[in-house]
Design a protein around this motif. Structure first.
Motif, short mmCIF file in Angstrom:
data_model
loop_
_atom_site.label_atom_id
_atom_site.label_comp_id
_atom_site.label_asym_id
_atom_site.label_seq_id
_atom_site.Cartn_x
_atom_site.Cartn_y
_atom_site.Cartn_z
N ALA A 168 44.74 66.75 13.63
CA ALA A 168 44.07 67.06 14.91
C ALA A 168 42.59 67.32 14.71
O ALA A 168 41.74 66.89 15.50
N THR A 169 42.24 68.06 13.63
CA THR A 169 40.82 68.35 13.35
C THR A 169 40.03 67.07 13.10
O THR A 169 38.93 66.86 13.63
N HIS A 170 40.59 66.16 12.28
CA HIS A 170 39.91 64.89 12.01
C HIS A 170 39.76 64.05 13.27
O HIS A 170 38.75 63.41 13.50
N HIS A 171 40.78 64.08 14.13
CA HIS A 171 40.73 63.33 15.37
C HIS A 171 39.63 63.87 16.28
O HIS A 171 38.88 63.11 16.92
N ASN A 172 39.48 65.19 16.34
CA ASN A 172 38.43 65.79 17.16
C ASN A 172 37.04 65.40 16.63
O ASN A 172 36.10 65.18 17.40
N THR A 173 36.90 65.35 15.31
CA THR A 173 35.61 64.96 14.72
C THR A 173 35.22 63.54 15.12
O THR A 173 34.09 63.26 15.50
N LYS A 175 49.75 72.53 20.41
CA LYS A 175 49.87 73.95 20.07
C LYS A 175 51.24 74.49 20.45
O LYS A 175 51.88 75.24 19.70
N LEU A 216 47.66 70.18 11.92
CA LEU A 216 46.32 70.75 12.18
C LEU A 216 45.22 69.90 11.54
O LEU A 216 44.16 69.68 12.13
N SER A 217 45.46 69.42 10.30
CA SER A 217 44.45 68.59 9.63
C SER A 217 44.20 67.30 10.41
O SER A 217 43.07 66.88 10.61
N ARG A 241 46.05 68.38 22.99
CA ARG A 241 45.86 69.43 22.00
C ARG A 241 46.64 70.69 22.40
O ARG A 241 47.28 71.34 21.56
#
Length: 439
Positions: free
Chosen positions: A88-93, A228, A85-86, A224
Motif C-alpha cells: 500500500a505504501t509503494h502504491h501511494n508513492t 485497514k 502495508l508495504s 485504503r
C-alpha cells in the motif's frame, strides 16, 4: 482503458480478500464452538469418572497444540500485515508521482495556449499589413496608368504602345507573384488552424484524464480504508491460515502487476510532457519567423510609401516631364558638370543616361546645350554613364570626343543633329537634364 481495467482487477482482488476473510471468520467461529463442546465434554467426563494419568496427558497435549497453533496464527498474521502495508505504501508513492507529473503537464499546456494566442495575434497583424501592401500596390499601379496616359500624347505612339504592353506583362507577373504569396499565406493559415484544433482536442483529453485521475484517487482512498478494516479482520482470524496465505500471495502478485502498470503510466506521462515541450519550441520558432516576416513587410511598406510620395510630388510639379517610365527635368540655370549632378542627386535623381534612339531624340527635343551623365574621369578614353555602365556605342558628333585629358564630361551641344554629343571641360557651366526612374 488500461488504467480502468487494472482498477477493476484491483477491486475484484479486494473483494476476493474480503470474502476469504469472512469465510475464515465463519470457520473460526465453528471451530471455536466445536472446541467449546469438546472442552465441556472433557470436563463432564472428568467430573463423572475418576481422574487417570491417561486423560491428564491427553488434556496436556491438547492445550500445548492449541497454544502452538495460536502462536503460528499470530506470526503469520503479522507477516501478512507487513506485506500488505508495504504494498500500500509503494502504491501511494507511485500515485503521488503521477499527480505531480499531471500538474506539470497542466502548466505546460497553459504555457502552450499562451504562445498560441500570441501566434494568432501576430498572424492578424501580418494579414493587416499584407492588405495595406496590396492597397498601396494598387494605388501605385493607378499612378503608373496615369503616367502611361500622359505618354500617350507624346511622339512615337507605336513604340510607346509596345512599351506599355511590356510593362503590362511585368505587372501581370508581379500580380501573379502577389497571388502566389497570398495563396501561401492562406495555406499557412489553414495549417495553423488545424494545429490549433489538434491542440484543443489534446487539451480536452488531458482535462478528461485529470478528472478520471481525481476519481481514481478518491477510489484509492476508499480502498485504503477498506484495507485497514480487512487488516483488523485478519488479526481476528485463527483458522485456515494456509489457504488465506495462498490467497494473499495471489493478491500480492496482482498488486505487483498494478504497480508495474502505474510505473508504465508514469513513463507515458513523461513522454507526453516531452512531446508538449517539443511542440512549444516549434511554435516559438514559428512565432519568431512570423515576426521576421512582419518586419520585412514593414520595410516593404515604407519603401512603397516613399516611392508613392515621390511619384505624387513629380506629377504635381509641371517642370518634370514623363517619358517611358522615367521623369526628366531640364534646368533653367547653368552649373558645371559636378554641381549639376549634385543637384540631380539631391532630388532623388541623377544626370540622364541615354541608351536608345528614343531617349536621344527625346533629349535633343529640349533644344538646349545640356550636361548628360557621361564621363571618362575614371579612366581616360573609357566613357561611362553615372549608373556605372560602360558606353559601347553612342551619339558623339563627327570628330568627337577630341579633348583628351582636358575634356572629360559629356553634353548635348548640336541638338539639331541625331549625333549631338560633345566632350567638354567639366568646369564649364551649362544647363543639365535630370532623370528619375518611376518604376
Amino acid at each position: 482503458m488500461v488504467f480502468h481495467k487494472e482498477q477493476y482487477e484491483l477491486s475484484a482482488a479486494y473483494e476476493d480478500v474480503s470474502n476469504s476473510l469472512y469465510a475464515s471468520e465463519d470457520v473460526l467461529k465453528k471451530y471455536s464452538d466445536e472446541s467449546s463442546k469438546v472442552t465441556s465434554a472433557t470436563f463432564d467426563l472428568v467430573s463423572s469418572q475418576p481422574q487417570t494419568s491417561t486423560n491428564t496427558a491427553g488434556v496436556q497435549r491438547y492445550k500445548v497444540g492449541t497454544v502452538t497453533l495460536g502462536l503460528l496464527c499470530l506470526l503469520l498474521s503479522i507477516l501478512i500485515i507487513y506485506l500488505v502495508l508495504s504494498t500500500a505504501t509503494h502504491h501511494n508513492t507511485l500515485t503521488g508521482e503521477k499527480n505531480e507529473l499531471m500538474e506539470a503537464n497542466f502548466d505546460l499546456q497553459v504555457s502552450y495556449q499562451n504562445m498560441s494566442r500570441e501566434q494568432d495575434e501576430l498572424r492578424r497583424n501580418l494579414t493587416k499589413l499584407v492588405s495595406l501592401h496590396y492597397s498601396l500596390t494598387e494605388e501605385r499601379d493607378g499612378l503608373e496608368k496615369i503616367n502611361f496616359d500622359i505618354e500617350a500624347n507624346s511622339k512615337n505612339l507605336k513604340e510607346e504602345k509596345d512599351e506599355l504592353k511590356r510593362k503590362l506583362n511585368d505587372l501581370a507577373s508581379e500580380a501573379n507573384l502577389f497571388t502566389n504569396e497570398r495563396d501561401t499565406l492562406k495555406s499557412m493559415n489553414s495549417g495553423i488552424q488545424v494545429m490549433n484544433n489538434n491542440l484543443a482536442k489534446e487539451r480536452d483529453e488531458l482535462k478528461s484524464n485529470l478528472s478520471e485521475s481525481v476519481s481514481q484517487l478518491n477510489y484509492l482512498t476508499e480502498e485504503r480504508a477498506r484495507l485497514k478494516n480487512i487488516i483488523l479482520d485478519i488479526e481476528a482470524s485463527n483458522k485456515n491460515l494456509k489457504e488465506e496465505r495462498d490467497e494473499l500471495k495471489k493478491n500480492l502478485n496482482v498488486y505487483v502487476l498494478k504497480q508495474n502498470s502505474l510505473t508504465q503510466e508514469r513513463d507515458d506521462l513523461k513522454r507526453m510532457n516531452s512531446d508538449i515541450e517539443a511542440k512549444s519550441r516549434t511554435i516559438t520558432r514559428e512565432r519568431d519567423d512570423l515576426r521576421t516576416r512582419l518586419n520585412t513587410l514593414n520595410s516593404q511598406y515604407r519603401s512603397v510609401t516613399e516611392e508613392r510620395d515621390g511619384i505624387k510630388s513629380i506629377l504635381k510639379n509641371p517642370e518634370w516631364v514623363i517619358f517611358k517610365g522615367s521623369a526628366y527635368y531640364v534646368s533653367k540655370t547653368e552649373k558645371n558638370w559636378h554641381e549639376s549632378r549634385s543637384y540631380c542627386r539631391s532630388v532623388g535623381a541623377d544626370l540622364m543616361v541615354i541608351n536608345s534612339n528614343d531617349k536621344q531624340s527625346f533629349a535633343n527635343g529640349f533644344n538646349k546645350y545640356v550636361w548628360i551623365g557621361l564621363t571618362d574621369l575614371e579612366t581616360e578614353g573609357t566613357w561611362k554613364w553615372v549608373d556605372g555602365t560602360t558606353l559601347t556605342s553612342g551619339y558623339f558628333s563627327d570628330g568627337e570626343p577630341n579633348g583628351n585629358t582636358k575634356e572629360n564630361c559629356g553634353n548635348i551641344k548640336r541638338y539639331g543633329d541625331l549625333k549631338s554629343w560633345n566632350d567638354e571641360t567639366c568646369s564649364k557651366s551649362c544647363n543639365w537634364i535630370c532623370e528619375k526612374k518611376l518604376a
